[in-house]
Design a protein around this motif. Structure first.
Motif, mmCIF file in Angstrom:
data_model
loop_
_atom_site.group_PDB
_atom_site.id
_atom_site.type_symbol
_atom_site.label_atom_id
_atom_site.label_comp_id
_atom_site.label_asym_id
_atom_site.label_seq_id
_atom_site.Cartn_x
_atom_site.Cartn_y
_atom_site.Cartn_z
ATOM 1 N N CYS A 191 53.302 -21.826 8.961
ATOM 2 C CA CYS A 191 53.902 -23.163 8.899
ATOM 3 C C CYS A 191 52.938 -24.243 9.364
ATOM 4 O O CYS A 191 53.207 -25.433 9.149
ATOM 5 C CB CYS A 191 55.172 -23.210 9.749
ATOM 6 S SG CYS A 191 56.531 -22.180 9.145
ATOM 7 N N ASP A 192 51.859 -23.882 10.009
ATOM 8 C CA ASP A 192 50.936 -24.862 10.571
ATOM 9 C C ASP A 192 49.896 -25.227 9.516
ATOM 10 O O ASP A 192 48.789 -24.706 9.495
ATOM 11 C CB ASP A 192 50.264 -24.281 11.818
ATOM 12 C CG ASP A 192 49.495 -25.350 12.582
ATOM 13 O OD1 ASP A 192 49.616 -26.534 12.210
ATOM 14 O OD2 ASP A 192 48.799 -24.993 13.540
ATOM 15 N N LEU A 193 50.268 -26.145 8.627
ATOM 16 C CA LEU A 193 49.392 -26.537 7.534
ATOM 17 C C LEU A 193 48.634 -27.831 7.814
ATOM 18 O O LEU A 193 47.902 -28.318 6.970
ATOM 19 C CB LEU A 193 50.213 -26.714 6.246
ATOM 20 C CG LEU A 193 50.944 -25.471 5.750
ATOM 21 C CD1 LEU A 193 51.737 -25.785 4.500
ATOM 22 C CD2 LEU A 193 49.953 -24.347 5.462
ATOM 23 N N GLY A 194 48.827 -28.402 8.985
ATOM 24 C CA GLY A 194 48.175 -29.659 9.294
ATOM 25 C C GLY A 194 48.977 -30.842 8.785
ATOM 26 O O GLY A 194 50.085 -30.701 8.251
ATOM 27 N N ASP A 195 48.433 -32.031 8.946
ATOM 28 C CA ASP A 195 49.107 -33.245 8.509
ATOM 29 C C ASP A 195 49.170 -33.305 6.983
ATOM 30 O O ASP A 195 48.294 -32.793 6.289
ATOM 31 C CB ASP A 195 48.376 -34.478 9.037
ATOM 32 C CG ASP A 195 48.326 -34.510 10.558
ATOM 33 O OD1 ASP A 195 49.237 -33.916 11.169
ATOM 34 O OD2 ASP A 195 47.396 -35.103 11.113
ATOM 35 N N LEU A 197 60.882 -33.188 0.537
ATOM 36 C CA LEU A 197 60.613 -34.234 1.514
ATOM 37 C C LEU A 197 61.637 -35.352 1.346
ATOM 38 O O LEU A 197 61.889 -35.811 0.232
ATOM 39 C CB LEU A 197 59.201 -34.784 1.301
ATOM 40 C CG LEU A 197 58.655 -35.807 2.292
ATOM 41 C CD1 LEU A 197 58.565 -35.201 3.682
ATOM 42 C CD2 LEU A 197 57.286 -36.281 1.840
ATOM 43 N N THR A 198 62.255 -35.735 2.453
ATOM 44 C CA THR A 198 63.185 -36.858 2.466
ATOM 45 C C THR A 198 62.659 -37.886 3.456
ATOM 46 O O THR A 198 62.513 -37.589 4.644
ATOM 47 C CB THR A 198 64.596 -36.408 2.869
ATOM 48 O OG1 THR A 198 65.052 -35.414 1.951
ATOM 49 C CG2 THR A 198 65.556 -37.588 2.849
ATOM 50 N N LEU A 199 62.361 -39.086 2.959
ATOM 51 C CA LEU A 199 61.722 -40.097 3.785
ATOM 52 C C LEU A 199 62.607 -41.321 3.967
ATOM 53 O O LEU A 199 63.248 -41.791 3.018
ATOM 54 C CB LEU A 199 60.391 -40.533 3.145
ATOM 55 C CG LEU A 199 59.265 -39.496 3.137
ATOM 56 C CD1 LEU A 199 58.052 -40.047 2.417
ATOM 57 C CD2 LEU A 199 58.906 -39.080 4.554
ATOM 58 N N ARG A 200 62.630 -41.796 5.211
ATOM 59 C CA ARG A 200 63.212 -43.095 5.538
ATOM 60 C C ARG A 200 62.059 -44.011 5.979
ATOM 61 O O ARG A 200 60.905 -43.598 5.972
ATOM 62 C CB ARG A 200 64.230 -42.953 6.668
ATOM 63 C CG ARG A 200 65.341 -41.952 6.398
ATOM 64 C CD ARG A 200 66.312 -41.925 7.586
ATOM 65 N NE ARG A 200 65.606 -41.641 8.829
ATOM 66 C CZ ARG A 200 65.351 -40.413 9.271
ATOM 67 N NH1 ARG A 200 65.736 -39.353 8.562
ATOM 68 N NH2 ARG A 200 64.711 -40.233 10.408
ATOM 69 N N ARG A 201 62.393 -45.195 6.383
ATOM 70 C CA ARG A 201 61.357 -46.139 6.788
ATOM 71 C C ARG A 201 60.591 -45.643 8.015
ATOM 72 O O ARG A 201 59.380 -45.825 8.123
ATOM 73 C CB ARG A 201 61.983 -47.507 7.075
ATOM 74 C CG ARG A 201 60.982 -48.572 7.491
ATOM 75 C CD ARG A 201 61.651 -49.931 7.613
ATOM 76 N NE ARG A 201 60.735 -50.929 8.159
ATOM 77 C CZ ARG A 201 59.799 -51.543 7.473
ATOM 78 N NH1 ARG A 201 59.638 -51.244 6.185
ATOM 79 N NH2 ARG A 201 59.019 -52.445 8.027
ATOM 80 N N ASP A 202 61.278 -44.962 8.936
ATOM 81 C CA ASP A 202 60.644 -44.533 10.176
ATOM 82 C C ASP A 202 60.305 -43.049 10.205
ATOM 83 O O ASP A 202 59.933 -42.509 11.250
ATOM 84 C CB ASP A 202 61.555 -44.857 11.366
ATOM 85 C CG ASP A 202 62.917 -44.168 11.240
ATOM 86 O OD1 ASP A 202 63.227 -43.662 10.139
ATOM 87 O OD2 ASP A 202 63.669 -44.164 12.226
ATOM 88 N N ALA A 223 54.029 -33.271 10.544
ATOM 89 C CA ALA A 223 55.220 -32.423 10.421
ATOM 90 C C ALA A 223 55.430 -31.625 11.710
ATOM 91 O O ALA A 223 54.506 -30.977 12.199
ATOM 92 C CB ALA A 223 55.085 -31.472 9.235
ATOM 93 N N GLU A 224 56.632 -31.708 12.254
ATOM 94 C CA GLU A 224 57.021 -30.912 13.430
ATOM 95 C C GLU A 224 58.083 -29.925 12.982
ATOM 96 O O GLU A 224 59.245 -30.270 12.824
ATOM 97 C CB GLU A 224 57.559 -31.822 14.539
ATOM 98 C CG GLU A 224 56.542 -32.778 15.135
ATOM 99 C CD GLU A 224 55.551 -32.080 16.054
ATOM 100 O OE1 GLU A 224 55.755 -30.876 16.331
ATOM 101 O OE2 GLU A 224 54.582 -32.725 16.473
ATOM 102 N N ALA A 251 59.317 -35.254 9.924
ATOM 103 C CA ALA A 251 58.058 -35.809 9.439
ATOM 104 C C ALA A 251 57.935 -37.226 9.975
ATOM 105 O O ALA A 251 58.794 -38.062 9.716
ATOM 106 C CB ALA A 251 58.004 -35.807 7.921
ATOM 107 N N ALA A 252 56.884 -37.493 10.731
ATOM 108 C CA ALA A 252 56.679 -38.803 11.333
ATOM 109 C C ALA A 252 55.427 -39.450 10.750
ATOM 110 O O ALA A 252 54.383 -38.799 10.647
ATOM 111 C CB ALA A 252 56.541 -38.683 12.850
ATOM 112 N N PRO A 253 55.495 -40.724 10.356
ATOM 113 C CA PRO A 253 54.305 -41.401 9.815
ATOM 114 C C PRO A 253 53.263 -41.645 10.907
ATOM 115 O O PRO A 253 53.587 -42.162 11.972
ATOM 116 C CB PRO A 253 54.871 -42.716 9.258
ATOM 117 C CG PRO A 253 56.138 -42.946 10.011
ATOM 118 C CD PRO A 253 56.690 -41.594 10.336
#
Length: 240
Positions: free
Chosen positions: A205-209, A162-167, A196-197, A182-184
């Protein structure tokens, strides 16, 4: 007590369905609640025992409503009539006078408060500064899928990055076979919910949020609730 297996509970309330629910709605609600309350999801013995007790009640409620519903509905207490149909002196506001006025004003104030609390905020959800960066680790399913036949590439444990930025950011899991953005979605009590899209259209791949929580050692706990028959999974991600 005509239905001792329910331990005094209402079968519809246990499954969180309406008394008019169809058989399919009852089965679907039972499946979803069993996944959420499966004892294998918990490692603490006390929580496992509580989950096992809830599971027994859920199974009993499903069995009663699927096989003995007519008998159960006949023995189920009828709900009380609305206050405006009750005789005077049996509760409910009076038709005239200050009690009715104060009751209306009180319910109006409560409705306004609920509306304000539930009104969506214009502020976008952002990733906390402590979670920004690159993370990786191993995630493990808490139990096997209900049906192996649907999931040809099912793995008990797999790597996640997982690589996260502020947005938002990028996510990769199932050893890289599923990847995307990945969107918050929400941030509450220190727990960040990510949507996760993924680019690969596959049930695996559809593991939910994904839910991320900071740990005392600086790592992140990650939890996938599972969806469409895939079991829930959890693990630990370490900063790269």
């Amino acid at each position: 007590m005509p239905f001792p297996e329910l331990a005094g509970n209402d079968a519809y309330a246990l499954l969180d369905v309406r008394p008019t629910a169809t058989g399919e709605e009852i089965r679907r609600a039972h499946r979803d609640l069993i996944k959420e309350n499966h004892p294998d999801r918990f490692t603490d013995p006390e929580r496992q025992a509580e989950a096992a007790a809830r599971t027994r009640l859920l199974n009993a409620a499903r069995q009663v409503l699927i096989t003995r519903r007519i008998e159960y509905d006949a023995s189920r207490p009828a709900p009380p009539p609305p206050w405006w149909r009750r005789p005077r002196g049996q509760g409910g506001p009076r038709k005239n006078g200050r009690i009715a006025l104060f009751s209306v004003l009180g319910w109006g104030a409560l409705a306004l408060l609920v509306t304000l609390l539930l009104r969506p905020s214009n502020e976008p959800v952002t990733v906390p500064a402590s979670m920004i960066g690159s993370w990786g680790g191993t995630v493990t399913h808490l139990h096997a899928p209900m049906s192996f036949g649907r999931f040809r590439t099912y793995q008990e444990s797999w790597s996640a990055e997982l690589t996260l930025r502020r947005d938002g950011g990028r996510v990769s899991y199932l050893d890289g076979s599923c990847s995307g953005t990945a969107a918050p979605l929400a941030l509450s009590g220190g727990t960040l919910v990510l949507k996760a899209e993924v680019t690969r259209e596959s049930e695996e791949c559809d593991l939910g949020d994904a839910r991320l929580r900071p740990r005392d050692d600086g790592d992140l706990s990650v939890e996938f609730r599972g969806r469409n028959g895939m079991p829930p999974a959890e693990g630990v991600l370490r900063r790269r």
